[in-house]
Design a protein around this motif. Structure first.
Motif, PDB file in Angstrom:
ATOM      1  N   PHE A 407      95.709  27.066  53.106  1.00  0.00           N
ATOM      2  CA  PHE A 407      95.903  26.738  51.689  1.00  0.00           C
ATOM      3  C   PHE A 407      94.608  26.996  50.939  1.00  0.00           C
ATOM      4  O   PHE A 407      93.546  26.490  51.331  1.00  0.00           O
ATOM      5  N   VAL A 408      94.687  27.776  49.862  1.00  0.00           N
ATOM      6  CA  VAL A 408      93.558  27.955  48.964  1.00  0.00           C
ATOM      7  C   VAL A 408      93.868  27.118  47.728  1.00  0.00           C
ATOM      8  O   VAL A 408      94.694  27.484  46.900  1.00  0.00           O
ATOM      9  N   GLY A 409      93.229  25.966  47.640  1.00  0.00           N
ATOM     10  CA  GLY A 409      93.525  25.010  46.580  1.00  0.00           C
ATOM     11  C   GLY A 409      94.290  23.829  47.130  1.00  0.00           C
ATOM     12  O   GLY A 409      95.205  23.983  47.955  1.00  0.00           O
ATOM     13  N   ALA A 410      93.895  22.649  46.673  1.00  0.00           N
ATOM     14  CA  ALA A 410      94.579  21.428  47.124  1.00  0.00           C
ATOM     15  C   ALA A 410      94.667  20.459  45.958  1.00  0.00           C
ATOM     16  O   ALA A 410      94.317  19.287  46.074  1.00  0.00           O
ATOM     17  N   GLY A 411      95.155  20.961  44.827  1.00  0.00           N
ATOM     18  CA  GLY A 411      95.309  20.135  43.647  1.00  0.00           C
ATOM     19  C   GLY A 411      96.579  19.321  43.680  1.00  0.00           C
ATOM     20  O   GLY A 411      97.244  19.191  44.717  1.00  0.00           O
ATOM     21  N   ASN A 412      96.948  18.792  42.512  1.00  0.00           N
ATOM     22  CA  ASN A 412      98.069  17.871  42.437  1.00  0.00           C
ATOM     23  C   ASN A 412      99.380  18.495  42.882  1.00  0.00           C
ATOM     24  O   ASN A 412     100.154  17.889  43.629  1.00  0.00           O
ATOM     25  N   TYR A 413      99.670  19.736  42.425  1.00  0.00           N
ATOM     26  CA  TYR A 413     100.948  20.343  42.790  1.00  0.00           C
ATOM     27  C   TYR A 413     101.017  20.621  44.288  1.00  0.00           C
ATOM     28  O   TYR A 413     102.040  20.354  44.931  1.00  0.00           O
ATOM     29  N   ALA A 414      99.938  21.135  44.839  1.00  0.00           N
ATOM     30  CA  ALA A 414      99.935  21.436  46.274  1.00  0.00           C
ATOM     31  C   ALA A 414     100.144  20.174  47.103  1.00  0.00           C
ATOM     32  O   ALA A 414     100.921  20.172  48.079  1.00  0.00           O
ATOM     33  N   THR A 415      99.469  19.088  46.720  1.00  0.00           N
ATOM     34  CA  THR A 415      99.520  17.876  47.530  1.00  0.00           C
ATOM     35  C   THR A 415     100.760  17.034  47.287  1.00  0.00           C
ATOM     36  O   THR A 415     101.097  16.169  48.102  1.00  0.00           O
ATOM     37  N   ALA A 459      85.825  33.512  55.255  1.00  0.00           N
ATOM     38  CA  ALA A 459      86.025  33.177  56.669  1.00  0.00           C
ATOM     39  C   ALA A 459      87.501  33.001  56.981  1.00  0.00           C
ATOM     40  O   ALA A 459      87.982  33.401  58.048  1.00  0.00           O
ATOM     41  N   VAL A 460      88.236  32.406  56.049  1.00  0.00           N
ATOM     42  CA  VAL A 460      89.672  32.209  56.253  1.00  0.00           C
ATOM     43  C   VAL A 460      90.411  33.541  56.236  1.00  0.00           C
ATOM     44  O   VAL A 460      91.264  33.815  57.084  1.00  0.00           O
ATOM     45  N   LEU A 461      90.078  34.386  55.257  1.00  0.00           N
ATOM     46  CA  LEU A 461      90.753  35.680  55.179  1.00  0.00           C
ATOM     47  C   LEU A 461      90.440  36.550  56.386  1.00  0.00           C
ATOM     48  O   LEU A 461      91.250  37.399  56.784  1.00  0.00           O
ATOM     49  N   GLY A 462      89.271  36.349  56.981  1.00  0.00           N
ATOM     50  CA  GLY A 462      88.903  37.116  58.160  1.00  0.00           C
ATOM     51  C   GLY A 462      89.429  36.543  59.464  1.00  0.00           C
ATOM     52  O   GLY A 462      89.250  37.155  60.529  1.00  0.00           O
ATOM     53  N   ASP A 463      90.068  35.392  59.416  1.00  0.00           N
ATOM     54  CA  ASP A 463      90.606  34.745  60.616  1.00  0.00           C
ATOM     55  C   ASP A 463      91.957  35.368  60.967  1.00  0.00           C
ATOM     56  O   ASP A 463      92.959  35.128  60.297  1.00  0.00           O
ATOM     57  N   LYS A 464      91.999  36.179  61.996  1.00  0.00           N
ATOM     58  CA  LYS A 464      93.226  36.907  62.352  1.00  0.00           C
ATOM     59  C   LYS A 464      94.333  35.998  62.860  1.00  0.00           C
ATOM     60  O   LYS A 464      95.499  36.403  62.920  1.00  0.00           O
ATOM     61  N   SER A 465      93.998  34.759  63.225  1.00  0.00           N
ATOM     62  CA  SER A 465      95.030  33.854  63.733  1.00  0.00           C
ATOM     63  C   SER A 465      95.874  33.258  62.611  1.00  0.00           C
ATOM     64  O   SER A 465      96.939  32.690  62.866  1.00  0.00           O
ATOM     65  N   ILE A 466      95.421  33.372  61.355  1.00  0.00           N
ATOM     66  CA  ILE A 466      96.159  32.814  60.224  1.00  0.00           C
ATOM     67  C   ILE A 466      97.221  33.813  59.778  1.00  0.00           C
ATOM     68  O   ILE A 466      96.924  34.981  59.498  1.00  0.00           O
ATOM     69  N   ASP A 467      98.465  33.365  59.706  1.00  0.00           N
ATOM     70  CA  ASP A 467      99.585  34.245  59.377  1.00  0.00           C
ATOM     71  C   ASP A 467      99.830  34.356  57.879  1.00  0.00           C
ATOM     72  O   ASP A 467     100.210  35.420  57.384  1.00  0.00           O
ATOM     73  N   ALA A 468      99.669  33.256  57.162  1.00  0.00           N
ATOM     74  CA  ALA A 468     100.024  33.254  55.742  1.00  0.00           C
ATOM     75  C   ALA A 468      99.039  32.406  54.957  1.00  0.00           C
ATOM     76  O   ALA A 468      98.508  31.413  55.465  1.00  0.00           O
ATOM     77  N   VAL A 469      98.824  32.814  53.706  1.00  0.00           N
ATOM     78  CA  VAL A 469      97.910  32.109  52.811  1.00  0.00           C
ATOM     79  C   VAL A 469      98.686  31.635  51.588  1.00  0.00           C
ATOM     80  O   VAL A 469      99.426  32.414  50.973  1.00  0.00           O
ATOM     81  N   VAL A 494     102.129  32.588  46.453  1.00  0.00           N
ATOM     82  CA  VAL A 494     101.294  32.255  45.311  1.00  0.00           C
ATOM     83  C   VAL A 494     102.122  31.488  44.297  1.00  0.00           C
ATOM     84  O   VAL A 494     103.248  31.870  43.977  1.00  0.00           O
ATOM     85  N   GLU A 495     101.552  30.389  43.821  1.00  0.00           N
ATOM     86  CA  GLU A 495     102.271  29.653  42.786  1.00  0.00           C
ATOM     87  C   GLU A 495     102.297  30.488  41.514  1.00  0.00           C
ATOM     88  O   GLU A 495     101.448  31.334  41.281  1.00  0.00           O
ATOM     89  N   LYS A 496     103.312  30.224  40.681  1.00  0.00           N
ATOM     90  CA  LYS A 496     103.377  30.949  39.419  1.00  0.00           C
ATOM     91  C   LYS A 496     102.188  30.537  38.541  1.00  0.00           C
ATOM     92  O   LYS A 496     101.673  29.436  38.682  1.00  0.00           O
ATOM     93  N   PRO A 497     101.730  31.473  37.687  1.00  0.00           N
ATOM     94  CA  PRO A 497     102.157  32.860  37.535  1.00  0.00           C
ATOM     95  C   PRO A 497     101.436  33.766  38.530  1.00  0.00           C
ATOM     96  O   PRO A 497     100.317  33.461  38.964  1.00  0.00           O
ATOM     97  N   LEU A 498     102.063  34.888  38.839  1.00  0.00           N
ATOM     98  CA  LEU A 498     101.400  35.869  39.690  1.00  0.00           C
ATOM     99  C   LEU A 498     100.236  36.518  38.948  1.00  0.00           C
ATOM    100  O   LEU A 498      99.209  36.815  39.545  1.00  0.00           O
ATOM    101  N   ALA A 499     100.411  36.748  37.651  1.00  0.00           N
ATOM    102  CA  ALA A 499      99.385  37.425  36.857  1.00  0.00           C
ATOM    103  C   ALA A 499      99.467  36.954  35.418  1.00  0.00           C
ATOM    104  O   ALA A 499     100.530  36.571  34.937  1.00  0.00           O
TER     105      ALA A 499
END
Length: 726
Positions: A407-415, A459-469, A494-499
């Motif tokens: 998880f990149v981000g752990a704000g109110n919606y994520a938690t 470091a997370v993006l380079g971790d090959k054991s992680i399947d999804a972000v 990715v939570e909305k919006p994508l862009a």
């Protein structure tokens, strides 16, 4: 051509037919698209024209002094004839506009016919269909900036020059007295410069608007609230700068400035208010009183304005024209948002009635624009391209191992809406949580059982054991983080919006094409809501066009919410609207081909929107996105009508379908399920099993493009065609 004029003797306002100007050397002919009414300067002039001769004299003592001098020099009869002749003539109005270059004069090489330019000057940027504008009083409009916004260029330059005179420093505090058009722009410019701002104005609506646009606090200058806010903000020292953006005959602004400014602070006069300085107060603090002369250096200099002689940049960094270009750039980059200031857009043919409504107080406005007949289609064609998705997907293997998530981000919606479902799901392993602050990561790790917490994204993006972000950060970072995760070979949720922009969307799709990684899902969860899915199934297939109505009673945001930072995080609808467009398109089984958006005139921040989506089979979806409703009313209600049937959804609590048979969901109260759990289950299944993503990428792109088109439609005032839509 037509032009707005006024007779200063009688006060008559008229839309007069006059000869079009010729194109002289050193300038360009500009056909106006939008011109801006200065509700301060122009209305003061209109009001003065309606006064008696004695009233006119009292309001302009400077002109009376000139008349007295003329009597002494030329005699009373000659002076009388001269004054009456001048008063009994038509004079122009206006000084800020945007238009299209129609003809280029000799010596001009920086623009060409068809270019969009912003123009300045009370002799050259008039409320007229065509104006001749000399070189130093126009500036090309940056790409992507709407003509109606570019029309603010001149008043923006006035505000910008005032801020420059104040010489604000990062971290300072300022007080803006008077929250009309100029004051609102000063608030935004100071905020963009890293200055904390308190506003003062007797109008509560203007105070609320300034707070939405960045002010820390605002209040009535006669109340104790402003002084209390300044004391709290500055630890009792007083503000570093005070900007006088008020008008009128009261001496209250300069007295308030003296009380609330710190020792040796700066007081900058931008407006036209009474300046009877209380000597003791200003002397004891040794206050530095400065004046801001209109748009900047070059103003009132004929050699600069009329002859086009620029000042060397090494000696005069910010001239009149360079201020204009700077303000246009700030708007184009989203650092200043003028759309919330637009209270009314009037057709140019209705100019006289519009002025009268403003003068009589029937039309309450911060800023009013005239839209010109030839430009109803707008100089910038209202069309947004739906990017084609070109990708050769890489092969994805199924796996029986648990899906490892980061998880990149752990704000109110994520938690509150995502992690509670994932932490209890079989076949899921919460590997790493990435946050910008160590404590928020530690809290998420403790509550949901992440194996580790870190602030190191690479470091997370380079971790090959992680399947999804999972990207659950603020809106402005979504596109960039999604690109990085896709390039790292991860499946991405990715939570909305994508862009937030077309360029950001194009960048994501370029990454998909480059990497061959199309394992992307955006958090459009409502199509996964069990109640809505059952209602759609009960409704069945349709054969004819459908009509869909979606009321979103969004409610007001709390002061200080980061959703209000439109300059960096996009509009509120840009952040949330994709939910409702996606839901409508999923129910209709198609992507929209055009978008028409209208904002409630005069609404605070223009957050009350009506959006009409049209589909290729002539179906329509109307989304009413409102913030001014009652909090006691449900947030989302939806009706779908087609083929003699009606589907009704009441806030994801109850649903019904009326047709040959009637179906009504259980009336037992149940919690609202907006589909997050089912959405996450579908995403995890796709990642683990290697199957297609739950929402097709084409659909994600179409929804994102339609959401972006809403802002383009608001700026253009016309429907926006989604070119290339399926």
């Amino acid at each position: 051509m037509k032009q707005v004029v006024q007779n200063y003797k009688s006060g008559e306002l008229a839309l007069l037919d006059v000869p079009a100007p010729g194109c002289k050397p050193g300038g360009v002919l500009v056909r106006t698209a939008y011109s801006l009414i200065s509700t301060g300067t122009e209305l003061m002039k209109v009001s003065e024209a309606g006064m008696s001769m004695v009233g006119k004299a009292r309001s302009r003592p400077d002109q009376v002094a000139k008349v007295v001098q003329s009597v002494a020099t030329n005699g009373l009869p000659a002076t009388y004839r001269k004054v009456m002749g001048k008063l009994d003539s038509y004079t122009p109005l206006g000084y800020s506009l945007c238009g299209v270059v129609e003809q280029v004069g000799a010596g001009i090489d920086d623009v060409k016919v068809g270019d969009l330019v912003a123009c300045a000057g009370n002799e050259h940027a008039l409320h007229a269909e065509v104006n001749w504008v000399p070189k130093n009083l126009y500036s090309p409009v940056p790409g992507g900036l709407a003509p109606r916004h570019a029309a603010f260029g001149t008043v923006g330059s006035i505000a910008l020059q005032g801020v420059r005179q104040g010489e604000p420093q990062l971290g300072e505090n300022a007080l803006v007295i008077g929250l009309g058009l100029i004051g609102q722009l000063v608030v935004q410019l100071l905020t963009a410069a890293g200055v904390r701002v308190v506003g003062a104005d007797p109008d509560p609506a203007r105070c609320e608007l300034a707070e939405r646009l960045g002010a820390v606090a605002c209040g009535d200058p006669s109340s104790a609230a402003v002084e209390a806010s300044v004391a709290e903000l500055t630890d009792g020292h007083g503000v570093d700068q005070v900007y006088l953006a008020a008008g009128g005959s009261s001496n209250q602004p300069v007295e308030l400035a003296a009380r609330l400014c710190r020792d040796r602070g700066r007081v900058i006069d931008i407006g036209k208010c009474r300046l009877d300085l209380p000597w003791n107060a200003y002397y004891e603090k040794e206050l530095d009183v400065r004046f801001s002369r209109s748009y900047g250096p070059g103003r009132y200099d004929p050699s600069y304005e009329l002859e086009g002689r620029d000042y060397p940049i090494g000696y005069v960094r910010w001239t009149e024209r360079r201020n204009l270009a700077c303000f246009l750039d700030l708007m184009a980059r989203g650092r200043v948002d003028v759309e919330p200031l637009v209270s009314h857009v009037a057709e140019f043919d209705d100019a006289v009635q519009t002025y009268q409504s403003l003068k009589d107080g029937e039309l309450k406005a911060v800023a009013v624009l005239f839209r010109y007949p030839e430009q109803k289609g707008d100089a910038a064609a209202p069309a947004v391209s739906v990017p084609a998705v070109k990708v050769t997907p890489r092969p994805v293997r199924a796996s029986s191992a648990p899906v490892r998530l980061a998880f990149v981000g752990a704000g109110n919606y994520a938690t509150s809406m995502l992690l509670p479902h994932l932490s209890q799901r079989d076949g899921v392993e919460l590997s790493t949580v990435v946050t910008t602050t160590a404590l928020s990561g530690a809290n998420a790790q403790r509550k949901f059982g992440f194996a580790q917490a870190t602030t190191d994204l690479d470091a997370v993006l380079g971790d090959k054991s992680i399947d999804a972000v999972f990207v659950v950060t603020r809106h402005s970072s979504h596109a960039d983080l999604t690109r990085k995760a896709l390039l790292a070979g991860k499946a991405v949720f990715v939570e909305k919006p994508l862009a937030l922009t077309e360029d950001e969307l194009a960048g994501v799709l370029a990454t998909v094409e480059e990497s061959g990684n199309d394992r992307l899902q955006v958090g459009f969860n409502r199509r996964f809501a069990p109640l809505l899915r059952e209602a759609k199934e009960r409704f069945g297939a349709r054969t004819g066009p459908a009509s869909l109505r979606y009321l979103v009673n969004a409610g007001r945001l709390e002061h200080g919410s980061w959703y209000l930072r439109q300059g960096t995080e996009g509009s509120r609808f840009a952040g949330e609207g994709g939910h409702f467009i996606d839901t409508a398109s999923w129910l209709l089984g198609a992507d929209p081909v055009s978008v028409y958006a209208v904002a409630a005139s005069g609404g605070a921040g223009h957050d009350d929107l009506q959006i009409v989506l049209r589909y290729a089979d002539d179906s329509t979806a109307t989304i009413s996105y409102v913030t001014s409703g009652s909090s006691a009313f449900p947030k989302e209600t939806l009706d779908l009508v087609a083929d003699g049937k009606v589907l009704r959804l009441d806030d994801f609590v109850r649903a019904s379908v009326y047709g040959r048979k009637r179906w009504v969901s259980s009336r037992l109260p149940k919690a609202r399920d907006k589909g997050q759990e089912a959405e996450l289950a579908a995403f995890v299944k796709a990642v683990r099993g290697g199957g297609p993503m739950p929402v097709p990428l084409d659909s994600i792109v179409a929804t994102t493009t339609a959401t972006l088109a809403v802002q383009a439609g608001l700026a253009a005032g016309t429907p926006v065609t989604l070119t290339g839509a399926r």
